[in-house]
Motif scaffolding. Structure first.
Motif: not given
Length: 127
Positions: A51-67, A116-122
């Motif tokens: 996971l890396y910081p990105k000042p102009n981060h835009v959350p992914a609109t798809f699932t980035v990580l599945n558990f 917290p960054a708005g990325n979608i997980l499942s």
């Protein structure tokens, strides 16, 4: 050509410290600090996830990580108790119950939530 490569996944977050606290304290994952100012999620029997910081981060609109989990009901209840809010979908292709669990929609029982960054997980049930 790449069949022997030890591939790993990565995605951006808006605040690395906030991400570290969420993944470590809420999800219970081991989180390693990396000397490059990034963090690594240590996931059993998998390559670490960067996971890396990105000042102009835009959350992914798809699932980035599945558990994958054995018991989705129990996992969702435990995460709700830790303050995680699950996505509620009422679309033609995806419907969830009041907890946010999609059941019998042509795939495994699955529930989506955001970091917290708005990325979608499942979490998805494997049994």
């Amino acid at each position: 050509m790449l069949q022997n490569s030890k591939a790993f996944s990565s995605f951006s977050v808006s605040d690395i410290q906030q991400a570290k606290e969420f993944y470590q304290d809420v999800l219970g994952l081991e989180v390693k600090d990396n000397s490059m100012g990034v963090i690594e999620l240590v996931v059993s029997s998998s390559s670490n996830i960067l996971l890396y910081p990105k000042p102009n981060h835009v959350p992914a609109t798809f699932t980035v990580l599945n558990f994958p989990v054995d018991n989705i009901e129990q996992t969702v209840d435990e995460l709700i108790a830790k303050g995680v809010n699950f996505e509620i979908y009422n679309q033609e292709s995806i419907k969830t119950d009041q907890k946010g669990i999609s059941r019998g929609n042509g795939g495994p029982n699955i529930a989506w939530f955001r970091d917290p960054a708005g990325n979608i997980l499942s979490v998805l049930e494997t049994s």
